[in-house]
Design an enzyme around this catalytic site. Structure first.
Site, PDB file in Angstrom:
ATOM      1  N   LYS A  73       0.761  -1.065  -0.112  1.00 61.66           N
ATOM      2  CA  LYS A  73       0.103   0.226   0.254  1.00 61.66           C
ATOM      3  C   LYS A  73       0.584   0.938  -0.217  1.00 61.66           C
ATOM      4  O   LYS A  73       1.423   1.257   0.813  1.00 61.66           O
ATOM      5  CB  LYS A  73      -0.801   0.087   1.323  1.00 61.66           C
ATOM      6  CG  LYS A  73      -1.636   1.118   1.459  1.00 61.66           C
ATOM      7  CD  LYS A  73      -2.790   1.468   0.454  1.00 61.66           C
ATOM      8  CE  LYS A  73      -4.115   0.300   0.184  1.00 61.66           C
ATOM      9  NZ  LYS A  73      -4.794   0.867  -0.734  1.00 61.66           N
ATOM     10  N   HIS A 114      -6.836  -7.691   4.704  1.00 59.92           N
ATOM     11  CA  HIS A 114      -6.466  -7.152   5.308  1.00 59.92           C
ATOM     12  C   HIS A 114      -6.038  -8.155   6.707  1.00 59.92           C
ATOM     13  O   HIS A 114      -5.969  -7.915   7.372  1.00 59.92           O
ATOM     14  CB  HIS A 114      -7.045  -5.683   5.572  1.00 59.92           C
ATOM     15  CG  HIS A 114      -6.909  -5.053   5.376  1.00 59.92           C
ATOM     16  ND1 HIS A 114      -6.191  -3.601   5.614  1.00 59.92           N
ATOM     17  CD2 HIS A 114      -7.347  -4.284   4.188  1.00 59.92           C
ATOM     18  CE1 HIS A 114      -6.715  -2.959   4.120  1.00 59.92           C
ATOM     19  NE2 HIS A 114      -6.795  -3.603   3.358  1.00 59.92           N
ATOM     20  N   HIS A 174      -9.830  -7.528  -4.053  1.00 57.70           N
ATOM     21  CA  HIS A 174      -9.595  -6.226  -3.420  1.00 57.70           C
ATOM     22  C   HIS A 174      -9.659  -6.437  -1.592  1.00 57.70           C
ATOM     23  O   HIS A 174     -11.438  -7.260  -1.592  1.00 57.70           O
ATOM     24  CB  HIS A 174     -10.692  -4.903  -3.548  1.00 57.70           C
ATOM     25  CG  HIS A 174     -10.971  -3.412  -3.096  1.00 57.70           C
ATOM     26  ND1 HIS A 174     -11.821  -3.525  -2.367  1.00 57.70           N
ATOM     27  CD2 HIS A 174      -9.845  -3.090  -2.496  1.00 57.70           C
ATOM     28  CE1 HIS A 174     -11.516  -2.617  -1.398  1.00 57.70           C
ATOM     29  NE2 HIS A 174     -10.490  -1.842  -1.222  1.00 57.70           N
ATOM     30  N   SER A 175      -9.693  -5.634  -1.118  1.00 61.81           N
ATOM     31  CA  SER A 175      -9.599  -5.998   0.430  1.00 61.81           C
ATOM     32  C   SER A 175     -10.465  -5.109   1.264  1.00 61.81           C
ATOM     33  O   SER A 175      -9.006  -3.571   1.007  1.00 61.81           O
ATOM     34  CB  SER A 175      -9.270  -7.335   1.356  1.00 61.81           C
ATOM     35  OG  SER A 175      -8.945  -6.997   2.754  1.00 61.81           O
ATOM     36  N   ASN A 176     -10.621  -5.040   2.303  1.00 60.88           N
ATOM     37  CA  ASN A 176     -10.802  -3.652   3.579  1.00 60.88           C
ATOM     38  C   ASN A 176     -10.559  -4.714   4.727  1.00 60.88           C
ATOM     39  O   ASN A 176      -9.941  -5.511   4.549  1.00 60.88           O
ATOM     40  CB  ASN A 176     -11.840  -2.847   3.274  1.00 60.88           C
ATOM     41  CG  ASN A 176     -12.255  -1.721   2.345  1.00 60.88           C
ATOM     42  OD1 ASN A 176     -13.066  -1.675   2.379  1.00 60.88           O
ATOM     43  ND2 ASN A 176     -11.010  -0.940   2.163  1.00 60.88           N
TER      44      ASN A 176
HETATM   45  O1  GKR Z   1      -8.174   0.209   3.615  1.00 56.03           O
HETATM   46  O2  GKR Z   1      -6.054   1.642   4.237  1.00 56.03           O
HETATM   47  C1  GKR Z   1      -6.764   0.453   3.902  1.00 56.03           C
HETATM   48  C2  GKR Z   1      -6.778   0.425   2.051  1.00 56.03           C
HETATM   49  O3  GKR Z   1      -6.229   1.866   1.746  1.00 56.03           O
HETATM   50  C3  GKR Z   1      -8.507   0.368   1.464  1.00 56.03           C
HETATM   51  O4  GKR Z   1      -9.005   1.282   2.322  1.00 56.03           O
HETATM   52  C4  GKR Z   1      -8.181   0.802  -0.146  1.00 56.03           C
HETATM   53  O5  GKR Z   1      -9.631   0.280  -0.435  1.00 56.03           O
HETATM   54  O6  GKR Z   1      -7.262  -1.541   0.691  1.00 56.03           O
HETATM   55  C5  GKR Z   1      -7.541  -0.962  -0.520  1.00 56.03           C
HETATM   56  C6  GKR Z   1      -7.360  -0.668  -1.853  1.00 56.03           C
HETATM   57  O7  GKR Z   1      -6.614  -1.655  -2.344  1.00 56.03           O
HETATM   58  O8  GKR Z   1      -6.914   0.494  -2.541  1.00 56.03           O
HETATM   59 MG    MG Z   2      -6.438  -0.346  -4.306  1.00 59.85          MG
END
Ligand code: GKR
Ligand code: MG
Length: 427
Positions: A196, A352, A323-325
């Site tokens: 990230k 996550h 994708h994941s949160n």
């Molecule tokens: O949880 O910080 C986070 C991520 O940035 C998330 O909000 C994103 O939606 O993981 C996600 C992504 O791949 O963009």
């Molecule tokens: Mg992303």
């Protein structure tokens, strides 16, 4: 078999101080746990499970819909959608949610709610038939579903002094990111890595990918700045990153920006930001702005809608990942069953889950294992999970104890740095 009762329980669990383009994670992540009970008058009672966002607008919607589902057949997924649309129509329009969490966009409220209950109904259908959920989705083409090590730059502890530090330590340098990757890979055996980005100066983030590539030769790598790099930065970074990454995730904002970046660099671009609906997919195909779509059943409208997305990706020659949160085990197993039954899943999925503390899981037996980089789907009926009432009560008590009601990474970052702008693009 008809629905006899529906419960929506808001919960909260500890989340480390993970940095992202919007700011930083708060000490707790919010989720909702959905239980749908069904049974014949004389037969056993079955409970189907779902997990969704726990932000106030989603919780309000899920709670309003829940009583209207009593009496619905567990097979009537079209009826489910109609009831949800009708109940949402009676509610005031939802407010904008967290910027980086596509699921909290007001336009995704119907698919969010549909997904939350659809997973529980599919779990029930599978349990009633005595088959695993992947069978109801068309059958598993893989039993081991690969996930990637999802790395974050992070602080050693939250700014709130009462919150104990997590076990992962600080990660604000390439060396610390490599150490984080080693720990995560030692724990779970991942064989691909996602970083990230969009948070520290790009030079540090690029150096971190270079360091990962040296430390893990041949390991597929991805970087995700969540659209906060300018075109100039993204093109410049592409020269260094191009030979090292399997895909470049949301480096710049918008369909036109992504299309231009792809024309200029030729790199495969992935997204969970500019394709969050079928209309967005149509535009992406027309503009050739995206080569890999990251699906997410939570905001695409459920497992069946995600399968439709997979067919579209196949039709248009696009790659597919997930994708994941921040989430718990019910979401993880729903993702795993879906991925198991999706032939054209072309990359390891994001999750996550490694960031969740063992004590915070709400299903029986604690955290779902990720071993050899994979989540296994077996032959247990449905999702193969049962709630642990004590764990659930604890997570609900945490929700009641804290003040957070909607995810706010920007506001949280301003506690550390009151001048933090959250500007886009930022670098
Ligand atoms: O949880 O910080 C986070 C991520 O940035 C998330 O909000 C994103 O939606 O993981 C996600 C992504 O791949 O963009
Ligand atoms: Mg992303």
């Amino acid at each position: 078999m008809k629905i006899t009762a529906v419960r929506v329980t808001p919960i909260a669990f500890r989340d480390p101080p993970l940095l992202n383009a919007a700011g930083i994670h708060e000490p707790y992540a919010l989720r909702s746990i959905i239980e749908v009970e069904a049974g014949h008058a004389a037969g056993p009672r079955l409970v189907g499970l779902g997990e969704s966002y726990g932000d106030a607008p989603v919780l309000a919607a899920l709670s309003a819909i829940a009583p209207a589902l009593v009496g619905l057949s567990i097979h009537d997924l079209n009826g489910l959608e109609q009831i949800i649309a009708c109940e949402l129509g009676k509610m005031p329009p939802a407010q904008a949610g967290a910027e980086l969490a596509p699921g909290s966009q007001p336009s995704r409220l119907l698919p969010n709610c549909l997904s939350a209950f659809e997973v529980a109904l599919l779990d029930l259908q599978a349990q009633a038939a005595g088959v695993p959920l992947h069978d109801v989705l068309g059958g598993a083409v893989r039993r081991q579903v690969p996930f990637s090590a999802y790395l974050f730059f992070k602080y050693a502890r939250h700014i709130e002094p009462e919150e104990a530090p997590d076990a992962w330590g600080e990660a604000v340098t390439p060396e610390q990111i490599v150490a984080q990757a080693r720990r995560m890979i030692d724990l779970h055996g991942f064989s691909s890595i996602k970083l990230k980005a969009g948070t520290l100066p790009p030079a540090v983030e690029i150096a971190s990918i270079e360091a990962l590539s040296k430390a893990f030769p041949g390991m597929p790598l991805r970087i995700d700045p969540n659209g906060v790099w300018s075109m100039e930065t993204a093109v410049d970074a592409a020269r260094k990153l191009g030979p090292l990454i399997e895909y470049y995730e949301d480096p710049v904002a918008g369909q036109d920006g992504m299309a231009q970046l792809h024309r200029e660099t030729g790199l495969p671009l992935a997204t969970n930001m500019i394709v969050v609906s079928f209309a967005g997919l149509r535009e992406a195909v027309a503009k050739n702005s995206v080569q890999i779509v990251l699906s997410d059943h939570h905001y695409w409208g459920g497992l069946r809608a995600s399968q439709h997305l997979a067919v579209m990706c196949d039709t248009f020659g696009l790659g597919l990942s997930m994708h994941s949160n921040s989430h718990l085990g019910i979401s993880l197993m729903a993702m795993a069953h879906l991925a198991a039954a999706t032939p054209n899943l072309s990359y390891a999925c994001d999750t996550h889950y490694p960031w969740v503390e063992e004590a915070d899981e709400v299903v029986e037996g604690g955290k779902v294992p990720i071993l050899g980089g994979c989540v296994s789907v077996g032959d247990e009926p449905g999702l193969g999970l049962r709630l642990d009432p004590e764990r659930l009560a604890r997570a609900h008590a945490t929700f009641n104890r804290i003040a957070i009601r909607t995810r706010d990474d920007l506001g949280q970052m301003r506690k550390y740095d009151p001048t933090f702008s959250g500007a886009r693009p930022r670098y």
